[in-house]
Design a protein around this motif. Sequence first.
Motif, short mmCIF file in Angstrom:
data_model
loop_
_atom_site.label_atom_id
_atom_site.label_comp_id
_atom_site.label_asym_id
_atom_site.label_seq_id
_atom_site.Cartn_x
_atom_site.Cartn_y
_atom_site.Cartn_z
N TYR A 130 14.45 15.14 -15.19
CA TYR A 130 15.03 16.48 -15.31
C TYR A 130 15.46 17.03 -13.94
O TYR A 130 16.46 17.74 -13.84
N GLY A 183 13.03 21.58 -20.35
CA GLY A 183 14.34 22.15 -20.60
C GLY A 183 14.40 23.00 -21.86
O GLY A 183 13.37 23.36 -22.44
N SER A 228 17.29 17.53 -24.66
CA SER A 228 17.10 18.87 -24.11
C SER A 228 18.21 19.14 -23.10
O SER A 228 18.91 18.23 -22.66
N LYS A 230 19.39 21.37 -19.45
CA LYS A 230 18.99 22.16 -18.29
C LYS A 230 19.85 23.42 -18.29
O LYS A 230 21.08 23.33 -18.34
#
Length: 239
Positions: A130, A183, A228, A230
């Motif tokens: 991430y 996220g 997911s 960001k």
Amino acid sequence: MPDIFDDQMANEYDSWYKTPKGRLVDKIEKEVMYEFLKPQPGMEILDIGCGTGNLSLELARLGARVTGVDISEPMLAIARQKALREKLDVKFYKADVHDLPFDDETFDAVVSLSALEFVSDLSEALKEAYRVLKPGGRLVIGIIGGNSVWSRYYEAKAKKDPKSVFRFAHFPTLDELVSAMPGEGVRGKAVLFVPPDFDFERVNEALMLEEEARRQGRKDGGFVCALSYKPKKELSENG
């Protein structure tokens, strides 16, 4: 993440994708990966645990700018050879998912296909993935699903064979994977309900079994995938 693939294992891994089982499993897994990833030409994508380049090279054929990382040099050597043969500009590096050699917010998307089962700490590995994702980017993770006929199959293999790579594997369920994802907008999907001992020459029958299991909303698929995002950075009043 241990380097558990020697030259022989790397070659066996690559050859598996040419078998009827390997081709169909790959098709089923990639369908959900692409559904979540939505690859576009020019997209900067990092493939974590790229292995022999199966996903990396396919994304490059679609026009993405791909970087693949793996802990196994024998796997990477095969990936580089295949990229060279196809004249695909994919960058392959030896690197550990827990310490990626990239700056923060480098990639439009980060993907991993059947690799993070072998990490010692899934949450920490996902945090590092991430970190290198750009704001607005997608994190798409696919792994062998826990509490499934496939995870039990691999666990049984590990018990019988002390050299099995699956001695190092942990198989999260779909709910566990979704819970671990950093996220926003997290969602997941389970696929691969066809058992490992199925006759994979019977493709249409296998796909019918898949469709029926998905209609039932089952979560115990042999492959689970999560997405997911960001969040994008908000502009300041002066920006």
